[in-house]
Design a protein around this motif. Structure first.
Motif, PDB file in Angstrom:
ATOM      1  N   SER A  25       0.667  -1.135  -0.130  1.00 23.23           N
ATOM      2  CA  SER A  25      -0.092  -0.027   0.065  1.00 23.23           C
ATOM      3  C   SER A  25       0.814   1.281   0.022  1.00 23.23           C
ATOM      4  O   SER A  25       0.676   2.302  -0.643  1.00 23.23           O
ATOM      5  CB  SER A  25      -0.696  -0.191   1.478  1.00 23.23           C
ATOM      6  OG  SER A  25      -1.902  -1.113   1.295  1.00 23.23           O
ATOM      7  N   ALA A  26       1.983   1.254   0.677  1.00 16.59           N
ATOM      8  CA  ALA A  26       2.980   2.303   0.608  1.00 16.59           C
ATOM      9  C   ALA A  26       4.281   1.766   0.923  1.00 16.59           C
ATOM     10  O   ALA A  26       4.548   0.654   1.683  1.00 16.59           O
ATOM     11  CB  ALA A  26       2.567   3.098   2.026  1.00 16.59           C
ATOM     12  N   VAL A  27       5.213   2.391   0.505  1.00 20.59           N
ATOM     13  CA  VAL A  27       6.656   2.190   0.489  1.00 20.59           C
ATOM     14  C   VAL A  27       7.211   3.296   0.803  1.00 20.59           C
ATOM     15  O   VAL A  27       7.160   4.740   0.165  1.00 20.59           O
ATOM     16  CB  VAL A  27       7.436   1.583  -1.017  1.00 20.59           C
ATOM     17  CG1 VAL A  27       8.775   1.512  -0.895  1.00 20.59           C
ATOM     18  CG2 VAL A  27       6.698   0.412  -1.376  1.00 20.59           C
ATOM     19  N   ARG A  42       9.400  -0.390 -10.713  1.00 22.64           N
ATOM     20  CA  ARG A  42       8.338  -0.577 -10.278  1.00 22.64           C
ATOM     21  C   ARG A  42       7.527  -2.085 -10.615  1.00 22.64           C
ATOM     22  O   ARG A  42       6.885  -2.357  -9.773  1.00 22.64           O
ATOM     23  CB  ARG A  42       7.406   0.567 -10.648  1.00 22.64           C
ATOM     24  CG  ARG A  42       6.210   0.785  -9.836  1.00 22.64           C
ATOM     25  CD  ARG A  42       5.590   2.105  -9.732  1.00 22.64           C
ATOM     26  NE  ARG A  42       4.300   2.543  -8.822  1.00 22.64           N
ATOM     27  CZ  ARG A  42       4.594   3.304  -8.130  1.00 22.64           C
ATOM     28  NH1 ARG A  42       5.496   3.973  -7.764  1.00 22.64           N
ATOM     29  NH2 ARG A  42       3.294   3.318  -7.247  1.00 22.64           N
ATOM     30  N   SER A  43       7.818  -2.489 -11.943  1.00 23.75           N
ATOM     31  CA  SER A  43       7.183  -3.565 -11.944  1.00 23.75           C
ATOM     32  C   SER A  43       7.353  -4.730 -11.415  1.00 23.75           C
ATOM     33  O   SER A  43       6.468  -5.656 -11.272  1.00 23.75           O
ATOM     34  CB  SER A  43       7.623  -3.978 -13.772  1.00 23.75           C
ATOM     35  OG  SER A  43       9.072  -4.128 -13.694  1.00 23.75           O
ATOM     36  N   HIS A  44       8.544  -4.912 -10.546  1.00 21.64           N
ATOM     37  CA  HIS A  44       9.024  -5.870  -9.692  1.00 21.64           C
ATOM     38  C   HIS A  44       7.994  -5.751  -8.392  1.00 21.64           C
ATOM     39  O   HIS A  44       7.956  -6.840  -7.799  1.00 21.64           O
ATOM     40  CB  HIS A  44      10.505  -5.781  -9.392  1.00 21.64           C
ATOM     41  CG  HIS A  44      11.358  -6.274 -10.511  1.00 21.64           C
ATOM     42  ND1 HIS A  44      11.389  -7.370 -10.752  1.00 21.64           N
ATOM     43  CD2 HIS A  44      12.234  -5.433 -11.154  1.00 21.64           C
ATOM     44  CE1 HIS A  44      12.363  -7.670 -11.771  1.00 21.64           C
ATOM     45  NE2 HIS A  44      12.619  -6.510 -12.124  1.00 21.64           N
ATOM     46  N   TYR A  45       7.340  -4.835  -8.214  1.00 19.95           N
ATOM     47  CA  TYR A  45       6.808  -4.612  -7.017  1.00 19.95           C
ATOM     48  C   TYR A  45       5.134  -4.625  -7.103  1.00 19.95           C
ATOM     49  O   TYR A  45       4.221  -4.549  -6.162  1.00 19.95           O
ATOM     50  CB  TYR A  45       6.752  -3.333  -6.125  1.00 19.95           C
ATOM     51  CG  TYR A  45       8.456  -3.329  -5.988  1.00 19.95           C
ATOM     52  CD1 TYR A  45       8.826  -3.972  -4.799  1.00 19.95           C
ATOM     53  CD2 TYR A  45       9.233  -2.484  -6.704  1.00 19.95           C
ATOM     54  CE1 TYR A  45      10.401  -3.904  -4.601  1.00 19.95           C
ATOM     55  CE2 TYR A  45      10.559  -2.393  -6.580  1.00 19.95           C
ATOM     56  CZ  TYR A  45      11.146  -3.210  -5.322  1.00 19.95           C
ATOM     57  OH  TYR A  45      12.535  -3.063  -5.002  1.00 19.95           O
ATOM     58  N   GLU A  46       4.885  -4.632  -8.466  1.00 19.94           N
ATOM     59  CA  GLU A  46       3.353  -4.661  -9.043  1.00 19.94           C
ATOM     60  C   GLU A  46       2.941  -5.584  -9.691  1.00 19.94           C
ATOM     61  O   GLU A  46       1.835  -5.525 -10.523  1.00 19.94           O
ATOM     62  CB  GLU A  46       2.946  -3.106  -9.999  1.00 19.94           C
ATOM     63  CG  GLU A  46       3.359  -2.209  -9.236  1.00 19.94           C
ATOM     64  CD  GLU A  46       3.339  -1.002 -10.164  1.00 19.94           C
ATOM     65  OE1 GLU A  46       3.403  -0.805 -11.296  1.00 19.94           O
ATOM     66  OE2 GLU A  46       3.239   0.389  -9.536  1.00 19.94           O
ATOM     67  N   SER A  47       3.356  -6.890  -9.274  1.00 18.58           N
ATOM     68  CA  SER A  47       2.980  -8.191  -9.905  1.00 18.58           C
ATOM     69  C   SER A  47       1.388  -8.361  -9.668  1.00 18.58           C
ATOM     70  O   SER A  47       0.731  -9.320 -10.507  1.00 18.58           O
ATOM     71  CB  SER A  47       3.923  -9.329  -9.251  1.00 18.58           C
ATOM     72  OG  SER A  47       3.769  -9.383  -7.856  1.00 18.58           O
ATOM     73  N   ASP A  51      -1.008  -0.219  -7.083  1.00 16.79           N
ATOM     74  CA  ASP A  51      -0.507   1.075  -7.252  1.00 16.79           C
ATOM     75  C   ASP A  51      -0.166   1.570  -6.169  1.00 16.79           C
ATOM     76  O   ASP A  51      -1.053   2.403  -5.390  1.00 16.79           O
ATOM     77  CB  ASP A  51      -1.455   1.833  -8.043  1.00 16.79           C
ATOM     78  CG  ASP A  51      -0.840   3.146  -8.185  1.00 16.79           C
ATOM     79  OD1 ASP A  51       0.482   3.363  -8.477  1.00 16.79           O
ATOM     80  OD2 ASP A  51      -1.561   4.227  -8.765  1.00 16.79           O
ATOM     81  N   PHE A  52       0.966   1.098  -5.398  1.00 15.92           N
ATOM     82  CA  PHE A  52       1.409   1.764  -4.077  1.00 15.92           C
ATOM     83  C   PHE A  52       1.803   3.267  -4.081  1.00 15.92           C
ATOM     84  O   PHE A  52       2.158   3.759  -5.056  1.00 15.92           O
ATOM     85  CB  PHE A  52       2.527   0.850  -3.423  1.00 15.92           C
ATOM     86  CG  PHE A  52       3.764   0.736  -4.100  1.00 15.92           C
ATOM     87  CD1 PHE A  52       4.909   1.717  -3.938  1.00 15.92           C
ATOM     88  CD2 PHE A  52       3.973  -0.068  -5.049  1.00 15.92           C
ATOM     89  CE1 PHE A  52       5.894   1.748  -4.580  1.00 15.92           C
ATOM     90  CE2 PHE A  52       4.982  -0.107  -5.845  1.00 15.92           C
ATOM     91  CZ  PHE A  52       6.179   0.560  -5.509  1.00 15.92           C
ATOM     92  N   VAL A  53       1.904   3.891  -2.703  1.00 14.00           N
ATOM     93  CA  VAL A  53       2.281   5.124  -2.629  1.00 14.00           C
ATOM     94  C   VAL A  53       3.909   5.169  -2.354  1.00 14.00           C
ATOM     95  O   VAL A  53       4.067   4.132  -1.567  1.00 14.00           O
ATOM     96  CB  VAL A  53       1.618   5.662  -1.300  1.00 14.00           C
ATOM     97  CG1 VAL A  53       2.339   7.179  -1.022  1.00 14.00           C
ATOM     98  CG2 VAL A  53       0.067   5.932  -1.892  1.00 14.00           C
TER      99      VAL A  53
END
Length: 397
Positions: A25-27, A42-47, A51-53
């Motif tokens: 949710s947030a980084v 970002r693609s490595h965290y959006e599998s 859509d994180f903050v």
């Protein structure tokens, strides 16, 4: 399952969490180059399509209230310099001590679980009182420090609550010193993990058992010879056995030796042997694989032998850029690891792009949690949370 990642750095722990099924949710990260690294990958965290903050700034300025009750896990590696063996050892007196922020995040969001990672130095005798303080704060995050109260007075109050049984812990917390090499990471990196589950969930959990061992690496080298055969290293290019090591090998060669299905430790050669030598092929097309001259040894920093897991990669504040981050060849010559080689040692994927100068990038890598180790711990926690959720759903039905 939703998560908040604190003190994200280059994103090793965050990526391990994502691979385990958590959705960020947030980084939160203060360093601009590290934030750009996360943006570019970002693609490595959006599998999972989230859509994180990405909060670029001091974690003390992050507002946790909007996430209260809506986050299942908080993870992060509070800056390690206050407790690092290579730092100034100021502990709680160091302004970079961010454990108070970690506790605040747990208190304000009340997640089902949390995972925090830090250096081995946190367990030193000189920090024992403050470590107990961290532990009890995470166990009772809803018993905050009063205005004007010193941390030692707050610790005494928490100890009294804990020993009297007047209040049950809000979180059941366990900690363990883990060696990344024991989980398939090509690096002897010892780190403390603190894992907690909210007590009302009744979750039973323990740390994942090691999957790799040094003994099995020794067997692969000196009993079966499989290691040298796999890498096509001739007899005259192999290191000489010391008398002490020869005795150990003799014990491992006995029929009764059993490593309980363990795999061999992964070495530097295992991790980077398919990459071209950047000194001999400077024009190679591998991302972030550029030769950097000037490597030298100095007291306490002698590099990593190619046929062992690497020594702990350092963040670079140790006299020369890259600190300990050097490869020692079989002939004794050495050079700095390239960014790509260091990334492999930290088990980042080859398409992961690092932002910043070589020194800054090596700092990011030296501070990172190995992705593979993060994934192992995170998957174990995720399985426990999924089982709890499934069990609760069955009871409702």
């Amino acid at each position: 399952m939703s998560s908040i990642e604190l003190f994200a750095g280059a994103g090793g722990l965050a990526m391990g969490m994502a691979r385990a099924g958590f959705q960020h949710s947030a980084v939160v990260e203060w360093n601009g180059d590290a934030c750009q690294t996360i943006r570019e990958n970002r693609s490595h965290y959006e599998s999972h399509g989230e859509d994180f903050v990405l909060f670029e700034g001091d974690a003390r300025g992050f507002d946790f209230e909007p996430f209260s009750g809506g986050v299942e896990i908080i993870s992060g590696g509070p800056p390690c310099q206050p407790f690092s063996l290579g730092g100034k050892h100021q502990g709680s007196l160091d302004e970079r001590d961010m454990f108070p922020v970690a506790v605040q995040a747990v208190r304000q969001t009340m997640p089902k679980a949390f995972i925090f990672e830090n250096v081995k130095g946190l367990l030193r005798q000189s920090f024992s009182g403050y470590f107990e303080y961290i532990y009890l704060q995470l166990s009772y995050p809803d018993v905050p420090k009063n205005r004007g109260e010193t941390w030692s007075d707050h610790l005494a109050r928490l100890e009294a609550i804990h020993t009297s049984g007047s209040k049950k812990p809000t979180y059941h917390v366990v900690f363990r010193l883990l060696n990344a090499a024991n989980y398939g990471v090509p690096q002897k990196r010892e780190r403390v993990f603190l894992v907690g589950f909210r007590a009302d969930l009744g979750i039973k959990w323990s740390f994942p058992e090691p999957t790799h061992s040094e003994d099995q690496l020794l067997v692969s080298k000196w009993v079966t010879g499989d290691y040298w055969k796999r890498h096509k290293v001739p007899q005259n290019k192999r290191p000489q056995l010391s008398e002490k090591l020869a005795k150990r090998i003799a014990r491992l060669a006995q029929p009764e030796f059993d490593c309980l299905g363990m795999k061999p430790w992964v070495t530097v050669r295992d991790a980077i042997s398919d990459l071209p030598d950047p000194e001999k092929q400077p024009q190679n097309k591998i991302l972030n694989h550029v030769y950097v001259p000037g490597a030298r040894t100095y007291p306490g920093h002698t590099g990593s032998p190619v046929d062992e897991p690497s020594k702990t990669l350092k963040a670079g504040g140790h006299g020369v850029p890259g600190g300990e981050n050097m490869l020692v060849r079989p002939d004794g010559s050495l050079r700095y690891f390239t960014v790509r080689e260091a990334a492999r040692i930290q088990t980042f994927p080859d398409d992961y792009i690092f932002h910043g100068s070589w020194g800054e990038t090596m700092r990011q890598l030296g501070n990172a949690v190995p992705v593979k180790l993060a994934e192992v711990v995170a998957k174990s926690v995720a399985n426990a949370l999924n089982q709890e959720q499934s069990s609760r759903a069955t009871k409702i039905c």
